[in-house]
Design a protein around this motif. Sequence first.
Motif, PDB file in Angstrom:
ATOM      1  N   PRO B 233      -1.891  -6.727  -4.710  1.00  0.00           N
ATOM      2  CA  PRO B 233      -0.972  -5.537  -5.126  1.00  0.00           C
ATOM      3  C   PRO B 233      -1.655  -4.520  -6.196  1.00  0.00           C
ATOM      4  O   PRO B 233      -1.556  -3.319  -5.769  1.00  0.00           O
ATOM      5  CB  PRO B 233       0.390  -5.953  -5.559  1.00  0.00           C
ATOM      6  CG  PRO B 233       0.469  -7.532  -4.952  1.00  0.00           C
ATOM      7  CD  PRO B 233      -0.956  -8.243  -5.131  1.00  0.00           C
ATOM      8  N   VAL B 234      -2.257  -5.065  -7.109  1.00  0.00           N
ATOM      9  CA  VAL B 234      -2.715  -4.269  -8.046  1.00  0.00           C
ATOM     10  C   VAL B 234      -4.260  -3.649  -7.627  1.00  0.00           C
ATOM     11  O   VAL B 234      -4.441  -2.565  -7.911  1.00  0.00           O
ATOM     12  CB  VAL B 234      -3.193  -5.173  -9.441  1.00  0.00           C
ATOM     13  CG1 VAL B 234      -3.790  -4.099 -10.446  1.00  0.00           C
ATOM     14  CG2 VAL B 234      -1.740  -5.489 -10.049  1.00  0.00           C
ATOM     15  N   LEU B 235      -4.817  -4.360  -6.724  1.00  0.00           N
ATOM     16  CA  LEU B 235      -6.059  -4.090  -6.193  1.00  0.00           C
ATOM     17  C   LEU B 235      -5.774  -2.678  -5.310  1.00  0.00           C
ATOM     18  O   LEU B 235      -6.496  -1.674  -5.175  1.00  0.00           O
ATOM     19  CB  LEU B 235      -6.704  -4.966  -5.397  1.00  0.00           C
ATOM     20  CG  LEU B 235      -8.021  -4.772  -4.675  1.00  0.00           C
ATOM     21  CD1 LEU B 235      -9.166  -4.465  -5.764  1.00  0.00           C
ATOM     22  CD2 LEU B 235      -8.746  -6.068  -4.194  1.00  0.00           C
ATOM     23  N   PHE B 306      -2.707   1.735   3.780  1.00  0.00           N
ATOM     24  CA  PHE B 306      -1.398   1.307   3.655  1.00  0.00           C
ATOM     25  C   PHE B 306      -1.278   0.262   4.775  1.00  0.00           C
ATOM     26  O   PHE B 306      -0.681  -0.642   4.902  1.00  0.00           O
ATOM     27  CB  PHE B 306      -0.395   2.360   3.809  1.00  0.00           C
ATOM     28  CG  PHE B 306       0.235   2.659   2.547  1.00  0.00           C
ATOM     29  CD1 PHE B 306       1.405   2.037   1.910  1.00  0.00           C
ATOM     30  CD2 PHE B 306      -0.273   3.632   1.582  1.00  0.00           C
ATOM     31  CE1 PHE B 306       1.825   2.302   0.672  1.00  0.00           C
ATOM     32  CE2 PHE B 306       0.302   4.101   0.344  1.00  0.00           C
ATOM     33  CZ  PHE B 306       1.226   3.433  -0.095  1.00  0.00           C
ATOM     34  N   ARG B 307      -1.731   0.750   6.241  1.00  0.00           N
ATOM     35  CA  ARG B 307      -1.514   0.031   7.401  1.00  0.00           C
ATOM     36  C   ARG B 307      -2.378  -1.278   7.199  1.00  0.00           C
ATOM     37  O   ARG B 307      -1.818  -2.620   7.479  1.00  0.00           O
ATOM     38  CB  ARG B 307      -2.064   0.740   8.644  1.00  0.00           C
ATOM     39  CG  ARG B 307      -1.110   1.766   8.954  1.00  0.00           C
ATOM     40  CD  ARG B 307       0.461   1.012   9.289  1.00  0.00           C
ATOM     41  NE  ARG B 307       0.355   0.553  10.515  1.00  0.00           N
ATOM     42  CZ  ARG B 307       0.860   1.002  11.988  1.00  0.00           C
ATOM     43  NH1 ARG B 307       1.344   2.141  11.681  1.00  0.00           N
ATOM     44  NH2 ARG B 307       0.755   0.522  13.140  1.00  0.00           N
ATOM     45  N   THR B 308      -3.629  -1.222   6.754  1.00  0.00           N
ATOM     46  CA  THR B 308      -4.536  -2.345   6.675  1.00  0.00           C
ATOM     47  C   THR B 308      -3.925  -3.292   5.470  1.00  0.00           C
ATOM     48  O   THR B 308      -4.219  -4.533   5.639  1.00  0.00           O
ATOM     49  CB  THR B 308      -5.882  -2.180   6.577  1.00  0.00           C
ATOM     50  OG1 THR B 308      -5.962  -1.466   5.450  1.00  0.00           O
ATOM     51  CG2 THR B 308      -6.416  -1.273   7.768  1.00  0.00           C
ATOM     52  N   SER B 309      -3.200  -2.667   4.609  1.00  0.00           N
ATOM     53  CA  SER B 309      -2.886  -3.561   3.421  1.00  0.00           C
ATOM     54  C   SER B 309      -1.921  -4.791   3.710  1.00  0.00           C
ATOM     55  O   SER B 309      -1.913  -5.757   3.355  1.00  0.00           O
ATOM     56  CB  SER B 309      -1.959  -2.548   2.419  1.00  0.00           C
ATOM     57  OG  SER B 309      -1.030  -2.233   2.718  1.00  0.00           O
ATOM     58  N   ARG B 310      -1.373  -4.574   5.019  1.00  0.00           N
ATOM     59  CA  ARG B 310      -0.340  -5.650   5.450  1.00  0.00           C
ATOM     60  C   ARG B 310      -1.197  -7.176   5.446  1.00  0.00           C
ATOM     61  O   ARG B 310      -0.723  -8.111   5.612  1.00  0.00           O
ATOM     62  CB  ARG B 310       0.258  -5.495   6.689  1.00  0.00           C
ATOM     63  CG  ARG B 310       1.384  -4.634   6.448  1.00  0.00           C
ATOM     64  CD  ARG B 310       2.086  -4.241   7.656  1.00  0.00           C
ATOM     65  NE  ARG B 310       2.559  -2.793   7.615  1.00  0.00           N
ATOM     66  CZ  ARG B 310       2.900  -2.066   8.988  1.00  0.00           C
ATOM     67  NH1 ARG B 310       2.829  -2.517  10.233  1.00  0.00           N
ATOM     68  NH2 ARG B 310       3.570  -0.966   8.830  1.00  0.00           N
ATOM     69  N   HIS B 314      -0.650  -9.432  -0.568  1.00  0.00           N
ATOM     70  CA  HIS B 314       0.272 -10.420  -0.610  1.00  0.00           C
ATOM     71  C   HIS B 314       1.146 -10.270  -1.884  1.00  0.00           C
ATOM     72  O   HIS B 314       0.841 -10.150  -2.909  1.00  0.00           O
ATOM     73  CB  HIS B 314      -0.374 -11.774  -0.863  1.00  0.00           C
ATOM     74  CG  HIS B 314      -1.552 -12.195  -0.066  1.00  0.00           C
ATOM     75  ND1 HIS B 314      -1.300 -13.030   1.124  1.00  0.00           N
ATOM     76  CD2 HIS B 314      -2.688 -11.869   0.124  1.00  0.00           C
ATOM     77  CE1 HIS B 314      -2.105 -12.991   1.967  1.00  0.00           C
ATOM     78  NE2 HIS B 314      -3.277 -12.339   1.330  1.00  0.00           N
ATOM     79  N   TYR B 315       2.561 -10.150  -1.229  1.00  0.00           N
ATOM     80  CA  TYR B 315       3.610  -9.973  -2.331  1.00  0.00           C
ATOM     81  C   TYR B 315       4.373 -11.412  -2.379  1.00  0.00           C
ATOM     82  O   TYR B 315       4.582 -12.103  -1.543  1.00  0.00           O
ATOM     83  CB  TYR B 315       4.544  -9.108  -1.968  1.00  0.00           C
ATOM     84  CG  TYR B 315       3.861  -7.522  -2.010  1.00  0.00           C
ATOM     85  CD1 TYR B 315       3.796  -7.005  -3.116  1.00  0.00           C
ATOM     86  CD2 TYR B 315       3.457  -7.130  -0.807  1.00  0.00           C
ATOM     87  CE1 TYR B 315       3.060  -5.599  -3.303  1.00  0.00           C
ATOM     88  CE2 TYR B 315       2.823  -5.966  -0.906  1.00  0.00           C
ATOM     89  CZ  TYR B 315       2.749  -5.268  -2.135  1.00  0.00           C
ATOM     90  OH  TYR B 315       2.220  -3.741  -2.300  1.00  0.00           O
ATOM     91  N   GLY B 316       4.581 -11.839  -3.568  1.00  0.00           N
ATOM     92  CA  GLY B 316       5.170 -13.223  -3.713  1.00  0.00           C
ATOM     93  C   GLY B 316       4.266 -14.428  -3.799  1.00  0.00           C
ATOM     94  O   GLY B 316       2.889 -14.082  -3.629  1.00  0.00           O
ATOM     95  N   GLN B 317       4.593 -15.558  -3.925  1.00  0.00           N
ATOM     96  CA  GLN B 317       3.645 -16.394  -4.262  1.00  0.00           C
ATOM     97  C   GLN B 317       3.418 -17.631  -3.181  1.00  0.00           C
ATOM     98  O   GLN B 317       2.286 -18.295  -3.342  1.00  0.00           O
ATOM     99  CB  GLN B 317       4.241 -17.424  -5.265  1.00  0.00           C
ATOM    100  CG  GLN B 317       4.552 -16.781  -6.698  1.00  0.00           C
ATOM    101  CD  GLN B 317       5.191 -17.534  -7.609  1.00  0.00           C
ATOM    102  OE1 GLN B 317       5.072 -18.747  -7.615  1.00  0.00           O
ATOM    103  NE2 GLN B 317       5.574 -17.073  -8.781  1.00  0.00           N
ATOM    104  N   GLU B 318       4.101 -17.463  -2.056  1.00  0.00           N
ATOM    105  CA  GLU B 318       3.867 -18.420  -1.044  1.00  0.00           C
ATOM    106  C   GLU B 318       2.494 -18.428  -0.253  1.00  0.00           C
ATOM    107  O   GLU B 318       2.197 -19.510  -0.101  1.00  0.00           O
ATOM    108  CB  GLU B 318       4.964 -18.132   0.135  1.00  0.00           C
ATOM    109  CG  GLU B 318       4.822 -17.029   0.997  1.00  0.00           C
ATOM    110  CD  GLU B 318       5.476 -15.821   0.323  1.00  0.00           C
ATOM    111  OE1 GLU B 318       5.747 -14.775   1.111  1.00  0.00           O
ATOM    112  OE2 GLU B 318       5.626 -15.990  -0.781  1.00  0.00           O
TER     113      GLU B 318
END
Lengths: 295, 321
Positions: B233-235, B306-310, B314-318
């Motif tokens: 997310p920071v990247l 934004f689109r490719t970021s999906r 990764h958000y969260g730890q899983e």
Amino acid sequence: MTTTAPPPPVPAPVADSPAGRLRAALWHLVCVAIGLVLLYPVLWLLTASVKSGTEIISNLSPVPEVFTPGNYTHAIDGVSGISLWRMFGNSLLISAGTVVGNVVSCSLAAYAFARLRFRGRGLYFALMIGTLMLPLHVVLIPQYVIFQKLGMVGTYLPLILPKFLATEAFFVFLIVQFIRSLPRELDEAAIIDGCGPYRTFWHVVMPLLKPALVTTTIFSFIWSWNDFLPQLMYLADPDTYTLQLGLRMFVDQSGSAAFGPMFAMSVLTLVPVVLFFLAFQRLLVEGVQTSGLKG
Amino acid sequence: MAQATAPPRPLPRPRGGATDHARPARRRRSTALSAHVFLAPWLIGMIALTLGPMLTSLYLSFTDYGLFTSPKWVGLANYRYMLEDDRFLASIGVTLRYVFVGAPLKLAAALAVALLLNRARRGVGLYRAAFYAPSLLGASVSVALVWRSLFATDGFTDKTLGSLGIHLGGFTDNPDYALYPLITLTVWQFGAPMVIFLAGLKQIPRELYEAASLDGAGRARTFLSITLPMLSPVLFFNLVLEIINSFQSFTSAFVISNGGGGPADSTLLYSLYLYEQAFTNFHMGYASAMAWVLLIVIALVTAIVFRTSRMWVHYGQEDAS
């Protein structure tokens, strides 16, 4: 590669063990090497400012063959009749105006965004965030036309006035984030005690905002001190020139013969930025970390 | 709605309702009023200096406008002319190269150094501050002048490379290489994204690393499976910010190329050409059209990121363990 090692946030490896010591020494070595490469241009600038014009090009060594402190007196004499102090004063005036404008207008707006409930808040907030991403160029020309029609081109008003209208969304956002981290109970208590929003803002929130306002001040100052494009657009009379414009004019008018004085002037121009940096470096780095501000 | 079925007794005030006479509705109205007082400067600025100018600029982009005459409607002529304007096309090429070479290099440097500095050792604060310094100095005319000299023909870089047997024929005077000084100047300022990476690294839970080391993961594996995903997310944030900023670079290119974007337009960044069209040639209609194309390009590139970021953010730890 040591650089791709995962960061063990555990306390540093025991310095007593020889392996740990070696690793620490290696780490310092790498850091110092990076530091030298990064700061070399600054060192180069410092030494060039006391070299003669021809030597700057011919002598690669940082140690000057002929020590030429006269570059500085030449630089202080300024460009086409305008002394360096005059330009210094002009830059200072603009930066001071920018700081005051940003601190006042951005904290006012931020308080409303962070604490007050009103219709349209979501839309306003989205607009504010949107301007963070808006390229400057889209508003550049009409703004110029507006200020031209108002007869303000050539004065400092186009450079300072917008700062009093919270146009730097970065700072609004920074202060909003900061206010959100303050306990809400504090201003609620003030309201229960009969304070209106104005007194609550001024007597309760404002004093607590100090760290955010200091960050705003530092970045406002440094950014406007270094700013170039707006000054280039709006200032035409050399009497109103700032250091950045003067420095460029110096280059145009004196050619390669005056390289020495040019770099002396560059050094003097950077002095306030460096002083700010040295005084606030801890705060600066933390300010960037908490807000994601760019330097 | 709770209010509709509530018995007719005074509702508990949501907050701060100490004064009996202040009815909620009235109170809300006065809050709205004072909110607008607080927001007044921002609102004026938003309307007069952002939204108004945006609409004006859009209108001007369909006109022939030279500041001293009134705008003349020309439809899409400005936009059509772009396709035949060689300098415009050159500036697009230069800018795309600048953004797509400079931004990734800068972020890679920022990440590598952030990893290096993300440990509790003596002197780490000093290094952080020192590496951040160029980010504050780099935007100035002074540093641009330093770069111009360092990369001049027979300057420091040229001679140093020459002594290593590499003869490129100079940088700032050589159209093939003139963009590289600008790119090194932006990479030199990697301190700002580095500090943001450091903040991100601090957020990664230690347990993940402990678990990984129990599983016997090596350094490369830990970096790829934990650090990078947790940092994504920071990247992403840094990448978007960096792209938006680099598209708008101006000062360094202006100073290093003496305002002209030369040699042979090899450093003609988009904003340099836009400035030239608007304030040297007074083609303000054309420059406005250019500003809108810039806005659209930035929006498009950001949207693509934004689109490719999906796929990679990764958000969260899983995902990490």
